[in-house]
Motif scaffolding. Structure first.
Motif, PDB file in Angstrom:
ATOM      1  N   GLY A   1      -0.962 -11.282  10.453  1.00  0.00           N
ATOM      2  CA  GLY A   1      -0.339 -12.520   9.996  1.00  0.00           C
ATOM      3  C   GLY A   1      -0.907 -13.021   8.685  1.00  0.00           C
ATOM      4  N   GLY A   2      -0.099 -13.841   7.996  1.00  0.00           N
ATOM      5  CA  GLY A   2      -0.558 -14.434   6.735  1.00  0.00           C
ATOM      6  C   GLY A   2       0.523 -14.468   5.684  1.00  0.00           C
ATOM      7  N   SER A   3       0.147 -14.165   4.459  1.00  0.00           N
ATOM      8  CA  SER A   3       0.947 -14.337   3.254  1.00  0.00           C
ATOM      9  C   SER A   3       2.411 -13.924   3.377  1.00  0.00           C
ATOM     10  CB  SER A   3       0.314 -13.540   2.113  1.00  0.00           C
ATOM     11  OG  SER A   3       1.177 -13.479   1.006  1.00  0.00           O
ATOM     12  N   SER A   4       3.318 -14.826   2.964  1.00  0.00           N
ATOM     13  CA  SER A   4       4.747 -14.499   2.953  1.00  0.00           C
ATOM     14  C   SER A   4       5.088 -13.522   1.841  1.00  0.00           C
ATOM     15  CB  SER A   4       5.583 -15.782   2.800  1.00  0.00           C
ATOM     16  OG  SER A   4       5.367 -16.394   1.542  1.00  0.00           O
ATOM     17  N   SER A   5       4.200 -13.361   0.854  1.00  0.00           N
ATOM     18  CA  SER A   5       4.426 -12.376  -0.198  1.00  0.00           C
ATOM     19  C   SER A   5       4.084 -10.968   0.275  1.00  0.00           C
ATOM     20  CB  SER A   5       3.594 -12.716  -1.441  1.00  0.00           C
ATOM     21  OG  SER A   5       4.036 -13.909  -2.032  1.00  0.00           O
ATOM     22  N   VAL A   6       3.035 -10.841   1.075  1.00  0.00           N
ATOM     23  CA  VAL A   6       2.647  -9.539   1.607  1.00  0.00           C
ATOM     24  C   VAL A   6       3.569  -9.120   2.752  1.00  0.00           C
ATOM     25  CG1 VAL A   6       0.756  -8.191   2.614  1.00  0.00           C
ATOM     26  CG2 VAL A   6       0.242 -10.010   0.982  1.00  0.00           C
ATOM     27  N   SER A   7       4.150 -10.098   3.436  1.00  0.00           N
ATOM     28  CA  SER A   7       4.923  -9.847   4.647  1.00  0.00           C
ATOM     29  C   SER A   7       6.045  -8.816   4.494  1.00  0.00           C
ATOM     30  CB  SER A   7       5.498 -11.168   5.180  1.00  0.00           C
ATOM     31  OG  SER A   7       6.061 -10.993   6.451  1.00  0.00           O
ATOM     32  N   PRO A   8       6.849  -8.838   3.397  1.00  0.00           N
ATOM     33  CA  PRO A   8       7.941  -7.844   3.308  1.00  0.00           C
ATOM     34  C   PRO A   8       7.462  -6.393   3.310  1.00  0.00           C
ATOM     35  CG  PRO A   8       8.341  -9.655   1.789  1.00  0.00           C
ATOM     36  CD  PRO A   8       6.942  -9.833   2.319  1.00  0.00           C
ATOM     37  N   VAL A   9       6.413  -6.088   2.542  1.00  0.00           N
ATOM     38  CA  VAL A   9       5.925  -4.709   2.543  1.00  0.00           C
ATOM     39  C   VAL A   9       5.187  -4.407   3.837  1.00  0.00           C
ATOM     40  CG1 VAL A   9       3.692  -5.141   1.383  1.00  0.00           C
ATOM     41  CG2 VAL A   9       4.833  -2.920   1.140  1.00  0.00           C
ATOM     42  N   MET A  10       4.542  -5.409   4.435  1.00  0.00           N
ATOM     43  CA  MET A  10       3.870  -5.194   5.711  1.00  0.00           C
ATOM     44  C   MET A  10       4.877  -4.855   6.804  1.00  0.00           C
ATOM     45  SD  MET A  10       1.034  -4.900   7.266  1.00  0.00           S
ATOM     46  CE  MET A  10      -0.116  -5.559   6.051  1.00  0.00           C
ATOM     47  N   GLU A  11       6.034  -5.477   6.757  1.00  0.00           N
ATOM     48  CA  GLU A  11       7.084  -5.165   7.732  1.00  0.00           C
ATOM     49  C   GLU A  11       7.482  -3.690   7.641  1.00  0.00           C
ATOM     50  OE1 GLU A  11      11.526  -6.807   9.067  1.00  0.00           O
ATOM     51  OE2 GLU A  11      10.495  -7.648   7.314  1.00  0.00           O
ATOM     52  N   LYS A  12       7.599  -3.170   6.412  1.00  0.00           N
ATOM     53  CA  LYS A  12       7.940  -1.763   6.213  1.00  0.00           C
ATOM     54  C   LYS A  12       6.809  -0.845   6.692  1.00  0.00           C
ATOM     55  CE  LYS A  12      11.890  -2.607   4.219  1.00  0.00           C
ATOM     56  NZ  LYS A  12      13.161  -2.265   4.913  1.00  0.00           N
ATOM     57  N   LEU A  13       5.564  -1.271   6.456  1.00  0.00           N
ATOM     58  CA  LEU A  13       4.415  -0.485   6.918  1.00  0.00           C
ATOM     59  C   LEU A  13       4.358  -0.426   8.440  1.00  0.00           C
ATOM     60  CD1 LEU A  13       1.827  -1.816   4.327  1.00  0.00           C
ATOM     61  CD2 LEU A  13       2.526   0.588   4.556  1.00  0.00           C
ATOM     62  N   ILE A  14       4.704  -1.530   9.075  1.00  0.00           N
ATOM     63  CA  ILE A  14       4.721  -1.554  10.547  1.00  0.00           C
ATOM     64  C   ILE A  14       5.795  -0.614  11.075  1.00  0.00           C
ATOM     65  CG2 ILE A  14       5.246  -3.010  12.546  1.00  0.00           C
ATOM     66  CD1 ILE A  14       3.877  -5.327  11.008  1.00  0.00           C
ATOM     67  N   GLU A  15       6.960  -0.623  10.429  1.00  0.00           N
ATOM     68  CA  GLU A  15       8.032   0.290  10.836  1.00  0.00           C
ATOM     69  C   GLU A  15       7.573   1.748  10.716  1.00  0.00           C
ATOM     70  OE1 GLU A  15      11.426  -0.563   8.453  1.00  0.00           O
ATOM     71  OE2 GLU A  15      11.770  -2.546   9.324  1.00  0.00           O
ATOM     72  N   GLY A  16       6.901   2.061   9.596  1.00  0.00           N
ATOM     73  CA  GLY A  16       6.412   3.414   9.397  1.00  0.00           C
ATOM     74  C   GLY A  16       5.370   3.810  10.434  1.00  0.00           C
ATOM     75  N   TYR A  17       4.498   2.876  10.762  1.00  0.00           N
ATOM     76  CA  TYR A  17       3.443   3.167  11.733  1.00  0.00           C
ATOM     77  C   TYR A  17       4.015   3.385  13.134  1.00  0.00           C
ATOM     78  CZ  TYR A  17      -0.799   2.612  14.536  1.00  0.00           C
ATOM     79  OH  TYR A  17      -1.828   2.814  15.425  1.00  0.00           O
TER      80      TYR A  17
END
Length: 302
Positions: A197-213
Motif C-alpha cells: 500500500g501507499g503512493s497513488s503514483s506507484v500504484s499503477p505499475v505495482m498493479e501490473k507487477l502484481i498481475e505478473g507475479y
C-alpha cells in the motif's frame, strides 16, 4: 501548514458543468462538440493552479525539484500558493486539467495520457529517454519499503520478482525507467498473503507487477491498497502494510525504521489543458506560478 482548497470529484464535476453553461455550450448546435478551438485560448486569463494533497510523494518531489520549498528556521516549508486547488489523486488531477482550459498541474510520467498536454521543461520533453540522458531533470525514485525485521516469505518473494528481469521488464513496458543489473526470477511458490500500500503514483505499475507475479505464483494473495506515500510508510511501520510504496525518497525518521528499495525511476510531467497554446516553460516559470508570483498566463507566456 497552509489551508488550501480541496477538490473532490463532486466539486470537480460541478466546476466542469458550470464552465459548460457559462460558455453557452448547452444550447450549441455543433453536433455535440463542446471543445473550444485552440484559437480562442486567451493568455490574459487567470491560471488555475492544481496541486496534490499533503502526504503525496508526487507533491513532495515536485516542490523539491522546482524549488517551491524553502528553508525557514531549520525546517523546509512548502511555499505553494494558498490559491492552489488540491486534488487527492493522479486521476482527479488529470480529469480536472482536461476540463479547465487555463489549468496547470503535474502527474507521474507513467500515468500520462493524451487527455492533457505535457509541457517541455527547460527545452526538454518529458520522456523516459530524456530522463535517462539527463536532459529532463524532473524525476524521482519509486521506492518500496519493509520493516527491517520483516519475516513475511511471500513479501520477500514478491520483492524478488519486482527486482527480477521479468519484473523490471514490466516497469519498462509501462513507461518507467528500470533498475540496472536485474537477473531472471528464481523464486519459489510460497503461499500466503501480503498487503502492499501507499503512493497513488506507484500504484499503477505495482498493479501490473502484481498481475505478473500471480502468473508465476498462483498460491500468493497480494492485496494492493492505494493511499499516498506518507501513509505507505507509516502503515508499514505500524504493521498495517507488509510493503509500503513511496514516490519519493524516504524521510530520515522513516529510513531509521524501514529498509527501502528503489524499483524504478519516474519523471514528473507538468501538464496543461490541450487548448492551451503553451508548449514549454522553464523551471523558474513553473516556480513563479506555484508560489503565486504569476497569476495569469500572459505573465509567463510572452
Amino acid at each position: 501548514m497552509k489551508l488550501k482548497k480541496f477538490i473532490t470529484v463532486v466539486a470537480m464535476t460541478a466546476m466542469v458543468g458550470t464552465l459548460a453553461v457559462g460558455c453557452g455550450k448547452s444550447d450549441s448546435k455543433d453536433n455535440g462538440s463542446d471543445k473550444k478551438s485552440e484559437s480562442s485560448w486567451d493568455s490574459s486569463n487567470d491560471i488555475t493552479i492544481l496541486s496534490r494533497e499533503d502526504g503525496s510523494g508526487t507533491r513532495g518531489a515536485f516542490i523539491e525539484l522546482f524549488g517551491i520549498e524553502e528553508e525557514k528556521n531549520g525546517e523546509k516549508v512548502d511555499m505553494t500558493t494558498d490559491e492552489a486547488q488540491i486534488t487527492n489523486s493522479t486521476s482527479v488531477m488529470m480529469t480536472t486539467v482536461a476540463g479547465d482550459d487555463y489549468s496547470i498541474g503535474y502527474v507521474s510520467l507513467g500515468s500520462l495520457d493524451d487527455s492533457v498536454k505535457a509541457l517541455k521543461i527547460d527545452g526538454a520533453e518529458a520522456t523516459a529517454e530524456n530522463i535517462k540522458a539527463g536532459k529532463y531533470k524532473v524525476s524521482r525514485p519509486f521506492n518500496i519499503a519493509v520493516k527491517k525485521d520483516m519475516k513475511n516469505e511471500v513479501a520477500k518473494d514478491f520483492i524478488n520478482y519486482v527486482m527480477s528481469e521479468e519484473g523490471q521488464k514490466i516497469v519498462s513496458d509501462n513507461g518507467y525507467i528500470p533498475v540496472d543489473g536485474a537477473k531472471p526470477y528464481s523464486g519459489k511458490e510460497v503461499s500466503g498473503k501480503v498487503v502492499v500500500g501507499g503512493s497513488s503514483s506507484v500504484s499503477p505499475v505495482m498493479e501490473k507487477l502484481i498481475e505478473g507475479y500471480k502468473a508465476v505464483n498462483s498460491k500468493a494473495n497480494v492485496e494492493l491498497q492505494t493511499t499516498d506515500s506518507t501513509t505507505g510508510m507509516t502503515s508499514t511501520i505500524d504493521g498495517s502494510y507488509d510493503i509500503g510504496m513511496a514516490s519519493r525518497d524516504l524521510k530520515d525518521d522513516e529510513a531509521a525504521k524501514l529498509q527501502n528499495t528503489v524499483i524504478a525511476t519516474d519523471g514528473i510531467a507538468v501538464i496543461v489543458n490541450k487548448n492551451n497554446t503553451t508548449d514549454e516553460l522553464s523551471a523558474d516559470q513553473v516556480k513563479t506560478i506555484y508560489t503565486g508570483d504569476a497569476t495569469t498566463w500572459d505573465e509567463v507566456v510572452k
